[in-house]
Design an enzyme around this catalytic site. Structure first.
Site, PDB file in Angstrom:
ATOM      1  N   CYS A 454       0.828  -1.209   0.000  1.00 18.20           N
ATOM      2  CA  CYS A 454       0.000   0.000   0.000  1.00 18.20           C
ATOM      3  C   CYS A 454       0.861   1.256   0.000  1.00 18.20           C
ATOM      4  O   CYS A 454       0.429   2.308  -0.490  1.00 18.20           O
ATOM      5  CB  CYS A 454      -0.949   0.001   1.192  1.00 18.20           C
ATOM      6  N   HIS A 819      -0.997   0.978   7.541  1.00 15.07           N
ATOM      7  CA  HIS A 819      -1.560   0.986   6.196  1.00 15.07           C
ATOM      8  C   HIS A 819      -1.471   2.401   5.626  1.00 15.07           C
ATOM      9  O   HIS A 819      -1.590   3.385   6.357  1.00 15.07           O
ATOM     10  CB  HIS A 819      -3.021   0.519   6.248  1.00 15.07           C
TER      11      HIS A 819
END
Length: 988
Positions: A454, A819
């Protein structure tokens, strides 16, 4: 004395008489006695404890053992030796056929008296081996519980290393064979207590040694997925799952459902047996694991398994709602099974005959649990009514049963249906199954998370949304001798023109991968960005120049060509220059050095002091969405940062905080001068997140550009003085980049914990930013200006305006985990094509300068509409989600006008960049392949459903879903989830 004790115990006297005599013997045992007598008493007490036919005899044996262990430790240690214990464990005690069941209790009793003896380690080593052997022999629940009790009280006896993993696996095998031999309440309670002791031992081992968890879970799955066993494994295995840390759940399920070595039959068997666990009383989190596995199977499109398991188990799950002790977990599983099974009414219809009876039973029970369950069940039933209408005759008895219960509104129903449908799972591989993942309504394309990538996806999307950079990359011609740039061009082209909802950046990842990054691990997106831009820059320097192509197409004038002759695309788009000056405070000599940068790394000021201030230099300012008109007077440019100053004085008070920060050198105690009418201050009251003690991006830039004293150990070596001297160092921006990249240094090393920690401070982000750029006299003549905004004679600073275009957010508390996702918008020049180039810049539309410009949220495969309000408030709502990397685009004017005009000219002549032939063909072929994949999936689905028995309506229901505008299935992008990329590296 042993003969006396034995005679008393075996006599026919009443127990109260015996007890008095025994008490005398025990008191006598506390006195010194010879070794032979001690040994005889220990043998007798051992015999009583292990083979006594009454509880009274075993209690007498226990008391005597405890006395001799306490008052005669040397003799007890000699008696309680390794050879004796080995004989007890391997051969037992007592006559053949009547071996004692109390050997483990006996050993546990005796261990407490030899813990500090020289032979303790030998005994522990023996027991570590023997308990492993014991569990391999599959003892009864009672014996397993005794082993667990022994090891819980004496953890030194727990097997270690590889033996520990094997011990856990074999213990799980034992639990899988546990059966309650009686249906009586007391026997059931005793059985549950035994199971809890055994599973509690596993929990203790896992807490101390987390590396044993995954092998244990692998063994558990092997047991419940086995199709060879004639008898199903015990539901007592549910007690094992409740102690697995929930934070492992996502990784375990992800890797389990993506393991190609597990057949569909094995998976179906395993999930079916797990669903049976809802009947296990007092189990915690069992429903969460069942639902997580069901979701995981949906995420990898194992619909055949989900359909079979749901239809075979849903009635059994429904029946458990009758039992309060397991009701909560059963209801959670039932809710997911029904709300996810949206392609057909069959699962719901299986329950119709049972619903009225269950409702009546729950009403009769009249408890808080029953009332809550009734309300949730009624909500669930109304969702099914809404989803599968058209069966009034079947639904009438059910409707009558629930008519007195609350009815949810339509929004609530649609929310539940949209949230739980199989087609709305958070699945990063969704783009490989196009029939279930439509392209986002935003028109943008997502990027597949390839395992904690990510960080790369967020950076690529931010670069892609930097429209000037994107157009330049897409305009590259074939054979540019830039392999990495070519791969980026292909990736951008697919993001621009693909029909897929999301594409895989695998090829670009392998080409741009920093060699020191660990595969599968989370990385720092800022570090990746720096590496990527540096690679692209160095590659172009040694290959063919983009500028050469622009020259051949006559898009650049000679002046522009000369100015940008030696610049790479990365330098043009992201390159700025900064002058670092150091002034010796003794001789006042100034040394300077200019260096290039592609991003500014902004540290957080210490919390115990104000930001350093200065005089005479333009501030970094945050300005609202209003238009910025050039100033009427030349005082926009201010003088040198070094003006005549008074001699520094010790302990003078610091300057009071000013509403607008200023930059440059400042003596202690010297107040910052207000600016002369050229700045727009920050109105904190209007800023939704500018709290009284919060920081802002201008604060951090001001801190970065403010002077630093070099004293003590950091003294500066002055060449003029030829010695170390106190000095001042300041950084000045001499060339503003077209795209300004700001990295907020949120990760710092904590010497106390020896780890990198994250600074979670909220930082307000201005949508428009003014940055001070130093303009030299010779530069001011060459740089083009719009309107009256011209350079004043002499050296000075000018404000350059930047618009926010991307924000990369890090969610988490560590740079090694968490994330990344990003907010982005398209920032373009506001000058219309037909506007005269020599006039002042006027906006084409207020929208170009306002918050109304459309923002997008890129979260791996998911792309959705967003807003600047969401960008601003993300940390307020989610404290661990903090802005990390910011992209600003420079407005046309001042230093940037050459590049802006070249880009605008190219845009007017050619519009959107045209792609070369090979790239266009590749995109076209992939789009055709995508359509073929959709058709193939549809045919396979039709073939499968038509082959299913007793389900003639399923395929028709699938077709109806496609055309039913009122359907709340998960095909809509709004209901689809983005890939979280949270791989844990867990592999079955």
């Amino acid at each position: 004395m042993d003969k006396i004790l034995e005679a008393v115990v075996m006599s026919s006297y009443p127990n109260n008489v015996k007890q008095g005599l025994v008490r005398r013997v025990i008191e006598a045992a506390k006195q010194p006695m010879d070794s032979e007598q001690c040994w005889s008493m220990l043998e007798l007490s051992t015999k009583l404890y292990l083979t006594g036919d009454t509880k009274y005899k075993r209690e007498i044996g226990k008391e005597v053992l405890e006395v001799y262990g306490h008052y005669h430790p040397e003799e007890f240690e000699e008696f309680f030796n390794v050879r004796f214990l080995l004989s007890l464990l391997q051969e037992g005690y007592g006559p053949l056929g009547k071996r004692s069941h109390y050997v483990l209790d006996y050993i546990q009793l005796g261990l407490q008296f030899v813990l500090d003896s020289p032979s303790a380690n030998s005994i522990f080593s023996l027991l570590r081996i023997e308990v492993l052997r014991k569990v391999c022999e599959r003892p009864s629940p009672k014996q397993c519980a005794k082993i667990s009790k022994l090891l819980t009280q004496h953890p030194q006896c727990i097997p270690t290393g590889k033996h520990q993993v094997l011990f856990c696996q074999q213990l799980i095998r034992c639990i899988g064979q546990f059966q309650c031999v009686s249906e009586g309440e007391e026997a059931i309670m005793e059985f549950l207590e035994q199971v809890n002791k055994v599973s509690g031992l596993l929990q203790r081992i896992w807490r101390a040694q987390t590396s044993a968890i995954l092998p244990s879970l692998k063994e558990l799955f092997t047991i419940i997925s086995s199709t060879e066993e004639q008898e199903a494994p015990s539901n007592a295995l549910a007690s094992v799952v409740q102690f697995v840390p929930l934070e492992l759940m996502d990784g375990v399920i992800r890797n389990l459902t993506n393991d190609d070595s597990i057949t569909d039959v094995q998976m179906m068997t395993a999930i079916g047996r797990m669903i049976d666990w809802v009947s296990w009383p007092l189990g915690k989190h069992i429903d969460k694991w069942i639902i997580a596995l069901l979701k995981g199977l949906a995420a990898v499109k194992k619909f055949s398994i989900l359909i079979e398991v749901t239809l075979s188990k849903i009635e059994k799950v429904f029946s458990k709602l009758l039992y309060p002790i397991v009701r909560e977990g059963a209801l959670s599983v039932l809710q997911y099974m029904l709300l996810s099974f949206q392609h057909s009414h069959e699962a719901f219809h299986l329950l119709l005959p049972h619903i009225p009876r269950l409702v009546a039973s729950l009403k009769k029970e009249d408890s808080n649990s029953a009332t809550s369950s009734l309300e949730q069940l009624a909500e669930l039933i109304h969702c099914m009514f809404f989803r599968f209408s058209g069966f009034p005759d079947l639904y009438e008895p059910v409707l009558e049963a629930v008519k007195a219960l609350p009815v949810p509104n339509e929004d609530r129903i649609k929310h539940l249906l949209g949230q739980n449908a199989w087609t709305s799972q958070k699945n990063e591989l969704a783009c490989f199954y196009p029939r279930l993942a439509s392209k986002s309504e935003t028109g943008k394309i997502g990027l597949i998370n390839l395992g904690n990538t990510c960080y790369m996806n967020s950076i690529i999307q931010s670069l892609f949304m930097a429209s000037d950079f994107r157009h330049s990359v897409l305009s590259l011609t074939e054979g540019s001798s830039q392999p990495l740039m070519t791969k980026l061009q292909w990736l951008f082209a697919f993001l621009e023109h693909s029909q897929r909802p999301a594409i895989s950046p695998e090829s670009f990842l392998s080409a741009s991968w920093p060699p020191w990054f660990t595969p599968g691990a989370q990385q720092d997106c800022s570090e990746y960005l720096k590496y990527l831009l540096d690679r692209l820059h160095e590659e172009e320097k040694t290959g063919k120049r983009i500028y050469q192509k622009l020259k051949e197409s006559s898009l650049m004038s000679q002046a522009v060509e000369h100015h940008y002759l030696n610049k790479t695309l990365i330098e043009k788009m992201f390159g700025g220059k900064m002058m670092t000056k150091i002034r010796c405070l003794k001789c006042l000599n100034v040394s300077s050095r200019e260096e290039a940068f592609t991003d500014l790394s902004l540290a957080f000021p210490p919390s115990d002091r104000h930001i350093r201030r200065s005089t005479s230099v333009l501030p970094v300012e945050e300005i609202g969405p209003q238009l910025i008109e050039p100033p009427e007077n030349p005082s926009q440019l201010t003088g040198s940062p070094w003006v005549q100053r008074k001699t520094p004085m010790a302990r003078e008070p610091a300057a009071p905080p000013m509403p607008v920060e200023t930059l440059g050198f400042q003596e202690p105690g010297e107040a910052a001068n207000p600016l002369s009418g050229n700045g727009i201050g920050v109105d904190a009251a209007k800023d939704p997140i500018a709290a009284k003690d919060s920081r802002s991006v201008p604060d951090l830039i001001n801190y970065f550009l403010s002077p630093e004293r070099l004293t003590a150990e950091n003294k500066y070596h002055c060449e003029k003085c030829a010695s170390l001297q106190d000095a001042e160092k300041v950084a000045e921006l001499t060339e503003g980049p077209h795209y300004l990249i700001l990295t907020l240094l949120r990760f710092s090393f904590d010497p106390r914990t020896m780890k990198r920690k994250k600074i979670l401070d909220n930082v307000s982000i201005p949508v428009v930013l003014k940055l001070p750029i130093l303009v030299a006299p010779e530069e001011s003549k060459e740089v083009c200006w719009h309107g009256k905004d011209r350079a004043a004679p002499g050296s000075g600073f000018t404000s350059v305006v930047y618009d926010l275009c991307s924000v990369v957010v890090h969610s988490g508390i560590s740079s090694e985990s968490g994330h990344y996702y990003c907010y982005s918008r398209e920032c373009t020049d506001s000058v219309p094509h037909g506007q005269p180039r020599d006039g002042a810049a006027k906006p084409a539309s207020d929208k170009q300068m306002d918050f109304e410009i459309q923002w997008y949220l890129f979260n791996d495969t998911r792309v959705s509409f967003s807003s600047f309000e969401s960008v601003s408030n993300v940390t307020s709502f989610f404290p661990k989600d903090t802005a990390y990397v910011l992209f600003y685009r420079q407005r046309p004017g001042r230093q940037s006008c050459l590049l802006h005009e070249a880009l605008a000219e190219a845009g007017r002549l050619h519009g959107e960049p045209s792609l070369h032939k090979d790239l266009m063909e590749a995109i076209s072929k992939d789009n055709i392949l995508y359509l073929q994949e959709q058709e193939k999936e549809a045919r396979n689905r039709a073939a499968y459903i038509s082959a299913l028995p007793k389900s003639p309506l399923w395929w028709r229901d699938f077709d109806r879903d496609k055309d039913d505008d009122n359907s709340s299935g998960g095909c809509s992008p709004a209901a689809s989830g983005g890939g979280s990329g949270s791989f844990h590296g867990l592999v079955f």
